[in-house]
Structures are given as C-alpha cells and as structure tokens.
Design an enzyme around this catalytic site. Structure first.
Site, mmCIF file in Angstrom:
data_model
loop_
_atom_site.group_PDB
_atom_site.id
_atom_site.type_symbol
_atom_site.label_atom_id
_atom_site.label_comp_id
_atom_site.label_asym_id
_atom_site.label_seq_id
_atom_site.Cartn_x
_atom_site.Cartn_y
_atom_site.Cartn_z
ATOM 1 C CD GLU A 139 -2.706 1.247 2.498
ATOM 2 O OE1 GLU A 139 -3.608 2.084 2.544
ATOM 3 O OE2 GLU A 139 -2.428 0.491 3.437
ATOM 4 C CG ASP A 140 1.972 2.761 3.452
ATOM 5 O OD1 ASP A 140 0.848 3.016 2.980
ATOM 6 O OD2 ASP A 140 2.187 2.608 4.669
#
Length: 707
Positions: free
Chosen positions: A75-76
């Site tokens: 996600e990051d």
C-alpha cells in the site's frame, strides 16, 4: 526494539532458517520504507517491527511474522504483490495482500460504510485467519501510539477498536490482545474516567495486599500438603471491564472491587478438579457462582473452572486450569500455529473457523449490510448457555436464546418449519428463554414458515438473518404477484394484456429502466417503486423511442378496478387510520418500498396523499371473502358493575372476537369503551352493532376511524 532482539526471541521457538526468513523480510521492508516517517517522527520501519513483536508474543509462525513486517509495503511503497511472491513465496504474499486490503478499510462514522467494511473483513478471515491476527497486532501498536494524533481522530480510532477489533480478538480467544485493546480504547475515549479508575485500583491494591497474599499462601500450603503441583498467581482486573461492570450493574467502584481474583495453573485436568475441592475446603463457595468451562468450553474455546469463595473480609474469584488451557486462553486462535499437536489448540482453530464460516453464511443471507453487522455483533460477545438435543448433543447458545435460536442452530430447515417445542418433555412456546441444562425438542410441520413475530424474540445472528431472509423472499414473491396484477390492469385499461407484449419490447423497457428481468420489474411495481401505468405506456410506446408515451391501443377513461380478495400480506396492507373492511368503498395508494396501502374511500388521510394522484389505484372487494378484518368501535355506556363483561359477551355471541379493549371514564355516570374486534365485513359488523345497541347499558355506539 531491533531486528536482532526480535530474532533472538524467535530463536526460542522457530528453526534458524525460519528466523532468517523473518530477518530477510525486515531488511526488505526497511529498504522499501526508507525515507518514510510516522507522525511521531520515528522511522516508519519501527511500526512493522513492533507489529511483528506483538505476534512474537503470541509465538506465531514465520510466514505470519514476515507478513507483519511487510504488511504496509504494497500500500505505502508501490511494490507489487508479485515481487513479494517472488521473494518470500505465495503464502506470505497472500497474507500481505489480505492485510493491505483490510488496511484500506477506514471505519467511518456512517454505519453503512462500517458495515460494508466489516463484510470485507469476514471474507479476508475466511481465506486465512492469520490475516486478522496481523491486523489485530497492527491495531494494537497503533493504539499504543495514539498520542501524536488529534483528539477527534483518537476517539474515532478508539470507537472502532472497542466496537470491532477488541470483540474479534475476544471471539478468537486472544485474551491478552483483547484486554489491552479494550483498556487502550477506554483510555482514549474517556481519559479522565480511566485515570480515576486506575488511581482507585492502585490505592485499593495497596490497602488489601496483605489479605490477598495471606489467601495466596494458604492456597499454596494446602496444595503442597496434598501433593498437588500448581502455581497460584494474582489476576489483575482490567480498567475497561471494571468500568463496564460499574455501568451495567449500576454499582459503585467499591462494590465491583470487593472481589479479588486468583488463578491456579496445574498440569492435568484431574488436578483441576482436585484443586477445586481443596479451595472449597478452605473457604465457602458462593452459591450459583461455580462454572465448569472445562466440560463445556466457551464459544471461543476458553476452558477453565470458575468459582467464587467467601472470606470474612473479601470475596475471591478463582480460575483453575491446566498449563495448556492457560496458553490457549491467552493466545486463542494463535495457539494453533505453535501447538499444532495440541488437541486444545486444534479445537480452538475449529471453533474459530466455524464462527468465520457462520459469518459468511450470514453475509450470503443478508442483503442489508447493516443487518449483517447487527447479527455479527450479537455473536461477538455471547454469554453462553448450554442446552441439549433429545439425543444428548450439546449446543452453545447466547444467554437469552429461545427455541427458535436452538432450531436454527440445528439446521436452517428445522428453524423454517418449526411450529412448537418441548422443553424437558413439556410443551412450551417458541418465545421462551432457554436455560442451561435443558433438553429441547423442536416440533416441525411440512409447509410451516417463519413468522414476522419471531424477529421480536430471536437472538442469534443465524436465526435472525434466516428469518429475515425467508420473510424477504416471501415479500418479493408477493410483490411479483401484486406487480403482475397492477401492470396487467394498467395494460387492460389501454386495451392490451401483458402476454400480448413482444419479448423485444419488454427487453427494451427493461434496458431503459436498468432492470435485470421481467420479475425484477414486477417486484419494483409491487413494492411501489415504479408506477404501473407508466411502465404500461412504456411497453406500448414506439420501439425505438421508449421515452415517448404513445399508446398503440385504444385508451379508456374509466379505469377498471383491481380486485381485493383477502387480508393483508407483506406488500398489501390495510391502513391503520381508517381500517377498511369488505363492503367499504376502497382505494389503493402505492407507497415506495412498501407496496400498496388500502384506504377507505372516505378516509381523511387521503387528502394529504393527493399530492401524488398517480399513486392511487381504484379497488373493489372480491366476493365470498371469509378472512377477518380489524375494526374499531367507540361505545358510550352507563357506569355500572359488569358493563365490560356484558359488552364482551355480546360481541362473542355475535361471532366476533376482541383483540383489544380500553376503558376511559367520561364522567361520574358514563364510561367510553374502545374495542378492536375482528369481523368478516360490513354485514357482520352491522350484526355486532345491532346486538350491542340492544343492551340497556349502551347509550351510543359508532364505528371509530382515526384521522
């Protein structure tokens, strides 16, 4: 905490190659998160490392620990799932992907969004329950580090923690995580209350520490004298549980905290029962406070003996369990991966998997996500009762459960066809609350169906969702039938029938209205979401211009009335204001989402509804209606002894039955009696009223309609 400290801890229960895999995952995550920082100013890698440390406390496997270290990478940092698959294998990649999808879930204040997201969580757990373990550890570390966040965000995160995450941890039997989440959530939601209770506990502990130590020593001495090996330890009460007890029992802090807690841990189940005898010989047990969760484990797999002892100065709650039960009580579902040869851990895994499977069944049956989360929350924190089938099988049900819940726990078909029950071989209603130890037998009849009233006393999520699912199915069937009648009537008014409309024209109208099929269109009409005359004109319009309303057949100014041949159902109801009965002139009003409401033609309420004249449908009664309808009478009578009995007896003699009766004093000499009674139509009502007028005590009589 560093990776080397974590690796040393893992070396106590993992193989060296598994520890190396976790170490590689750390360095991979460290590189991926390079340059990223938390709101506290710390390097971001400290967060996944702390999450892995929480899971190390539960002694989880290397795949789960690697996934914990990598859980924010997809996600990051933009690194794809395939890259993690190539480096660490499919199992770790699937876990990371599952956690990433859960991380994208933001529980908003809107209940609808929260419910939808909880369904995603249920799906993730069904694929691999370790996904939720990583998510729980992630949430626990976030709760420990709430400090830098704004107060409103802290409260929002604390609310979802107390509502969702802590109950899930409890339901999966992970006591150490659930209690810390509860205390941290409570502290964030109510910091002053938490501070007060924490200080009060500290003071009280200091005042009574001598008494507790003396009781603990007496336990240890008695066990040694009998040759029983066990350890006795004090058990801290948690802030959130103290607060909840104060709130639920409306008790003071002193009342809640006059009970002290000890835990005795031994090596075998036999010793547990021997220890129970020892502690009961030292202090008197309080009646009704003994619970055997070893013979009858809780729904989350928890096993222990509970008893409360009475001392002249304090009461002592005692838990007695084996070492293995203690590990499973603290680690819950997580114990399955460490103690794979353990029957207890394996049973715990099966119970958790059964609960997740039941959640998915609820999800399939429940069309409304708000209903789904309501059902699941009921099952998250059950106080169990244990009841038996006639063949001796034990069923766990939440406290307050009824025979309906029992029936659906056996099988959905048993619940759907239940008509009565026997409790301990005696006939009993389906609405009675069950008690532990009872034997329940469900009596079924082919063709029987769930009733609306069951929703008033069904407790379990499975029972409530099954009843609601069945009622919804019946409603849609009735909506299709009513929709067909309404549409056919509208077409007949234009000189056509539905059977004469071509499939191509029907398909064109369905596409125009974004409907999946003819049945769906009929349901929409029956539920009052679409006007039948508009759909009829669309069906008769020029094929390549559906929006134009150009009827092909002869129009009729005088519309034929729709026939009403019986009492209400789920999509055809009688207005409570005027309570129409056969013989009254009637008109139907299509109410969006509810179907058709039938009013008397002279009902005052119709004036308010005239703002939507297109929603009205002309109706007339069918012949030979034998159903009964509710009507209300207002009777003025002389105030004297026996007047109610005389009125009721007269109504019964007129072959009617009373649903409700209300008496109001008008003055010193007269009373007003309002009666709800069942009649078959206006002729029957006239006979009832004629007999009532013959009573000398009755001074006036009229049919009453609410406006």
């Amino acid at each position: 905490m560093t990776i080397e400290i974590l690796a040393d801890r893992l070396g106590s229960y993992l193989d060296p190659q598994e520890v190396d895999r976790v170490r590689r995952a750390y360095y991979y995550a460290e590189q991926a998160h390079d340059g990223q920082y938390r709101q506290s100013g710390e390097e971001y890698i400290t967060h996944p490392l702390a999450v892995a440390n929480v899971l190390a406390d539960l002694q989880l496997d290397s795949e789960c620990l690697a996934a914990a270290l990598l859980h924010d990478v997809i996600e990051d940092t933009g690194i794809p799932k395939e890259a993690i698959d190539g480096q660490f294998g499919r199992e770790v990649a699937e876990l990371v992907d599952g956690v990433s999808k859960l991380t994208q879930i933001e529980f908003k204040s809107r209940a609808e969004a929260q419910a939808e997201n909880f369904q995603k969580m249920a799906l993730a757990m069904s694929r691999d329950i370790r996904v939720i373990l990583v998510k729980l550890a992630d949430r626990l570390h976030n709760m420990r580090t709430l400090g830098p966040l704004k107060p409103e965000k802290r409260r929002r995160i604390a609310t979802e923690t107390l509502d969702i995450y802590a109950p899930i941890a409890h339901r999966l039997g992970i006591h150490s995580v659930s209690t810390e989440l509860e205390d941290l959530g409570f502290g964030a939601m109510y910091p002053m209350r938490a501070k007060y209770i924490r200080e009060a506990v500290r003071k009280l502990r200091g005042n009574h520490i001598g008494i507790i130590e003396e009781i603990q020593r007496s336990f240890e001495t008695s066990l040694r004298e009998r040759g029983i090996q066990a350890r006795v330890e004090g058990r801290e009460k948690h802030l959130h549980s103290i607060y909840q007890k104060m709130k639920l029992k409306r008790s003071s802090f002193q009342d809640i905290m006059d009970v002290y807690a000890l835990r005795v841990v031994t090596s075998s189940t036999d010793d547990c029962y021997r220890i129970l005898g020892v502690v009961h010989s030292l202090f008197k047990p309080l009646p009704g406070r003994f619970k055997d969760y070893i013979a009858l484990p809780k729904a989350n797999g928890y096993q222990s003996l509970h008893t409360t002892l009475f001392n002249s100065q304090v009461n002592i709650e005692v838990q007695i369990r084996t070492e293995e039960m203690d590990r499973v009580a603290k680690s819950g579902i997580a114990a399955h991966w460490l103690y794979k040869r353990s029957d207890l851990a394996d049973n715990q895994q099966k119970r958790a998997q059964k609960w997740v499977t039941e959640m998915l069944e609820l999800r399939e049956k429940t069309s409304d996500s708000l209903d789904f989360i309501e059902h699941v929350k009921i099952d998250l924190f059950p106080d169990e009762i244990y009841v038996f089938t006639p063949k001796g099988r034990i069923l766990e049900l939440p406290a307050g459960a009824t025979p309906i819940d029992f029936a659906y726990a056996i099988h959905t078909d048993v619940g759907n066809s239940a008509v009565a029950c026997r409790i301990n071989k005696h006939l009993a209603p389906l609405s009675v609350s069950l008690k532990s130890g009872q034997t329940v037998e469900i009596i079924t009849t082919p063709g029987a169906m769930p009733k609306d009233a069951w929703m008033d006393f069904a407790v379990t999520g499975k029972a409530r969702s099954s009843v609601r699912h069945h009622l919804r199915k019946i409603q849609l069937e009735e909506a299709r039938d009513l929709g067909y009648r309404l549409l056919n009537k509208a077409l007949e008014d234009l000189g056509y029938k539905l059977e004469s409309i071509s499939d191509a024209q029907i398909a064109l109208v369905l596409k125009h209205n974004s409907l999946t099929g003819l049945d769906k269109m009929l349901e929409e009409i029956g539920l009052g979401n679409r006007m039948p005359f508009i759909v009829a004109r669309q069906l008769l319009s020029i094929p390549d211009s559906v929006d134009e309303v150009v009827p092909k057949g002869p129009s009729q100014e005088a519309h034929s009335a729709l026939l009403i041949e019986g009492t209400a159902d789920s999509v055809l109801t009688f207005a409570r204001c005027c309570k129409p009965i056969p013989g009254d002139p009637i008109v139907g009003y299509l109410k969006e989402g509810k179907g058709m409401v039938i009013h008397a033609a002279d009902c005052e309420r119709l004036r308010e509804l005239l703002v939507d004249p297109d929603n009205f449908i002309p109706l007339h009664w069918g012949k030979n209606i034998t159903d009964e309808f509710v009507v209300e009478l207002r009777i003025e009578a002389e105030k004297q002894r026996g007047v109610i009995a005389e009125v009721a007896s007269t109504i019964t003699l007129a072959e009617s039955s009373i649903e409700h009766i209300q008496v109001m004093e008008q003055n010193a000499r007269h009373v007003v009696i309002k009666v709800l009674l069942n009649v078959q139509g206006r002729n029957h009502l006239a006979r009832v009223m004629r007999k009532l007028r013959h009573l000398k005590v009755v001074t006036s009589l009229a049919r009453y309609k609410r406006h």
